[in-house]
Write a protein that holds these residues in place. Sequence first.
Motif, PDB file in Angstrom:
ATOM      1  N   VAL A 148       0.848  -1.192   0.000  1.00 16.40           N
ATOM      2  CA  VAL A 148       0.000   0.000   0.000  1.00 16.40           C
ATOM      3  C   VAL A 148       0.883   1.242   0.000  1.00 16.40           C
ATOM      4  O   VAL A 148       2.049   1.219   0.400  1.00 16.40           O
ATOM      5  N   ARG A 149       0.282   2.318  -0.460  1.00 18.63           N
ATOM      6  CA  ARG A 149       0.923   3.622  -0.427  1.00 18.63           C
ATOM      7  C   ARG A 149       0.061   4.526   0.441  1.00 18.63           C
ATOM      8  O   ARG A 149      -1.171   4.457   0.419  1.00 18.63           O
ATOM      9  N   CYS A 150       0.710   5.385   1.221  1.00 19.69           N
ATOM     10  CA  CYS A 150      -0.046   6.330   2.035  1.00 19.69           C
ATOM     11  C   CYS A 150       0.628   7.699   1.990  1.00 19.69           C
ATOM     12  O   CYS A 150       1.833   7.828   1.819  1.00 19.69           O
ATOM     13  N   SER A 151      -0.222   8.726   2.099  1.00 18.48           N
ATOM     14  CA  SER A 151       0.229  10.117   2.094  1.00 18.48           C
ATOM     15  C   SER A 151      -0.833  10.939   2.805  1.00 18.48           C
ATOM     16  O   SER A 151      -1.819  10.386   3.321  1.00 18.48           O
ATOM     17  N   ALA A 152      -0.695  12.243   2.796  1.00 17.22           N
ATOM     18  CA  ALA A 152      -1.707  13.091   3.424  1.00 17.22           C
ATOM     19  C   ALA A 152      -3.057  12.952   2.753  1.00 17.22           C
ATOM     20  O   ALA A 152      -4.100  13.187   3.379  1.00 17.22           O
ATOM     21  N   ASP A 153      -3.077  12.555   1.478  1.00 20.03           N
ATOM     22  CA  ASP A 153      -4.326  12.430   0.724  1.00 20.03           C
ATOM     23  C   ASP A 153      -4.772  10.993   0.516  1.00 20.03           C
ATOM     24  O   ASP A 153      -5.933  10.748   0.192  1.00 20.03           O
ATOM     25  N   GLU A 154      -3.875  10.048   0.681  1.00 19.80           N
ATOM     26  CA  GLU A 154      -4.159   8.637   0.416  1.00 19.80           C
ATOM     27  C   GLU A 154      -3.919   7.841   1.694  1.00 19.80           C
ATOM     28  O   GLU A 154      -2.800   7.787   2.200  1.00 19.80           O
ATOM     29  N   ARG A 155      -4.977   7.281   2.263  1.00 22.59           N
ATOM     30  CA  ARG A 155      -4.912   6.603   3.562  1.00 22.59           C
ATOM     31  C   ARG A 155      -4.261   7.498   4.608  1.00 22.59           C
ATOM     32  O   ARG A 155      -3.244   7.153   5.222  1.00 22.59           O
ATOM     33  N   PRO A 156      -4.841   8.695   4.843  1.00 24.61           N
ATOM     34  CA  PRO A 156      -4.204   9.675   5.733  1.00 24.61           C
ATOM     35  C   PRO A 156      -4.031   9.196   7.173  1.00 24.61           C
ATOM     36  O   PRO A 156      -3.066   9.575   7.835  1.00 24.61           O
ATOM     37  N   GLU A 157      -4.949   8.359   7.668  1.00 25.28           N
ATOM     38  CA  GLU A 157      -4.799   7.865   9.039  1.00 25.28           C
ATOM     39  C   GLU A 157      -3.547   7.000   9.161  1.00 25.28           C
ATOM     40  O   GLU A 157      -2.780   7.110  10.131  1.00 25.28           O
ATOM     41  N   LEU A 158      -3.327   6.138   8.171  1.00 23.84           N
ATOM     42  CA  LEU A 158      -2.122   5.315   8.171  1.00 23.84           C
ATOM     43  C   LEU A 158      -0.884   6.194   8.039  1.00 23.84           C
ATOM     44  O   LEU A 158       0.122   5.966   8.729  1.00 23.84           O
ATOM     45  N   PHE A 159      -0.941   7.201   7.181  1.00 24.40           N
ATOM     46  CA  PHE A 159       0.200   8.091   6.979  1.00 24.40           C
ATOM     47  C   PHE A 159       0.552   8.828   8.265  1.00 24.40           C
ATOM     48  O   PHE A 159       1.726   8.954   8.629  1.00 24.40           O
ATOM     49  N   ARG A 160      -0.478   9.317   8.978  1.00 24.16           N
ATOM     50  CA  ARG A 160      -0.243  10.061  10.214  1.00 24.16           C
ATOM     51  C   ARG A 160       0.506   9.204  11.232  1.00 24.16           C
ATOM     52  O   ARG A 160       1.352   9.699  11.978  1.00 24.16           O
ATOM     53  N   ALA A 161       0.212   7.906  11.252  1.00 26.03           N
ATOM     54  CA  ALA A 161       0.840   7.009  12.227  1.00 26.03           C
ATOM     55  C   ALA A 161       2.142   6.417  11.728  1.00 26.03           C
ATOM     56  O   ALA A 161       3.114   6.274  12.484  1.00 26.03           O
TER      57      ALA A 161
END
Length: 445
Positions: A148-161
């Motif tokens: 998976v990829r995460c960023s502020a716009d893509e899966r933001p909850e995962l990105f924050r953690a």
Amino acid sequence: MTEVWRNWAGNEQARPVRILRPTRTEEVAAAVAEAARDGLRVKAVGSGHSFSGAAVAPGLQLRLDRLAGLGSVDRESGLVTVGAGMPLWRLGPLLASRGLAMEIMGDIDRQTVSGAISTGTHGSGLRFGGIATQVRALQLVLADGSVVRCSADERPELFRAARVGLGALGVVTEVTLQCVDQFALHARDTTMPVAEVLDRVDELTEDNDHFEFFWFPHSETALTRRFRRLPATTPLKPIGALARRVDETVSGLGFEGLCRLGTAVPALVPPIARFAARAMSAREFTDLSPRVFASPRDVRFHEGEFAVPREHAVDALREIKRWIDSTGERVSFPLEVRFAAPDDITLSTAHGRESCYIAFHQYHRMPYRRYFDACESVLGSYGGRPHWGKMHTLDAGTLRSRYERFDDFVALRDALDPTGLFANPYLDRVLGLAPEAVPVTPEAS
């Protein structure tokens, strides 16, 4: 039987059941899926520069040194994507060749990019957050083998953690960093009476782009370091090759010899510390940022570090000094004091507050437990949060009260990795067991 892995300080070790050195994210995903089928826990390891057990791998150890390429570089936006195993010491020159630099670095550059962000590594400067605040996107392999990829716009909850994820949410395989135009630093190292430093600490931290200081507890002298950011076109006046070799010899072999002497004759530790404080040299130089932020650490030591609210820094330092003076504890290494801006990363030690980082060290051949316990107690009384990559004894019950979003992180971990595939004894202690996990004791490693 597989080889024994040890971290840089030598205080953590493991004999993994299986060791793999993947070259592509797809290989990581396949290895994670296979380990899950075989009932093996999985940990990625970088340079081994954490003093905590965060990267100890009793089951499958993923060594990411071959997953260390420089991917895309967008000179205009400053966005740079690198493999998770890219070491910081190698990244700096690669960025410089493209007219870019990391906005902030720590004072050691031996870590990998993923290791540095996952444990909350930071530098010093009230206008700058830790290295993880420069992350703009992450690629991870989750416990189910998905990528998976995460960023502020893509899966933001995962990105924050996941920017400070402790390795608990998945294996980071790729990191996108927000870099800045290359810049120089003017460095000014001066010794000052520690009483003056403590009286002026607000002024010194606010008037300099980057400020930190070192204080041998048996001495009344501190070495202050002040850095001013300058354009890369500034004429450079670096430390000369001979002066650098002399510095490295004095701080390396010379200090090692003094520490060994103090270990053999503990009564000599206080006068040795006072001598070392007097020997710290005043100097000024200007160089490109990677060559100023980081410096060699050739003498091995144990280290703990806590982040306290900035306003409590002076009181905490004075309390540690009183404890050392009253107990006669011999401390061979200086306290290192740095500062950082607040951020919004779930388990960042600077989450929601301006922070002062107080690091305490002891030469690796000397007893450290009583001193470290005292520092942990003092700094904990001010709401101190332990650096995830350094030594501490706190568990989830205590840490929960120091992070307002601790339970959010744990809930995300429980949803993504309910069996604790990415856990180890350290993560079981600091986060609590995943809901379907069976604890692994340190002896099992």
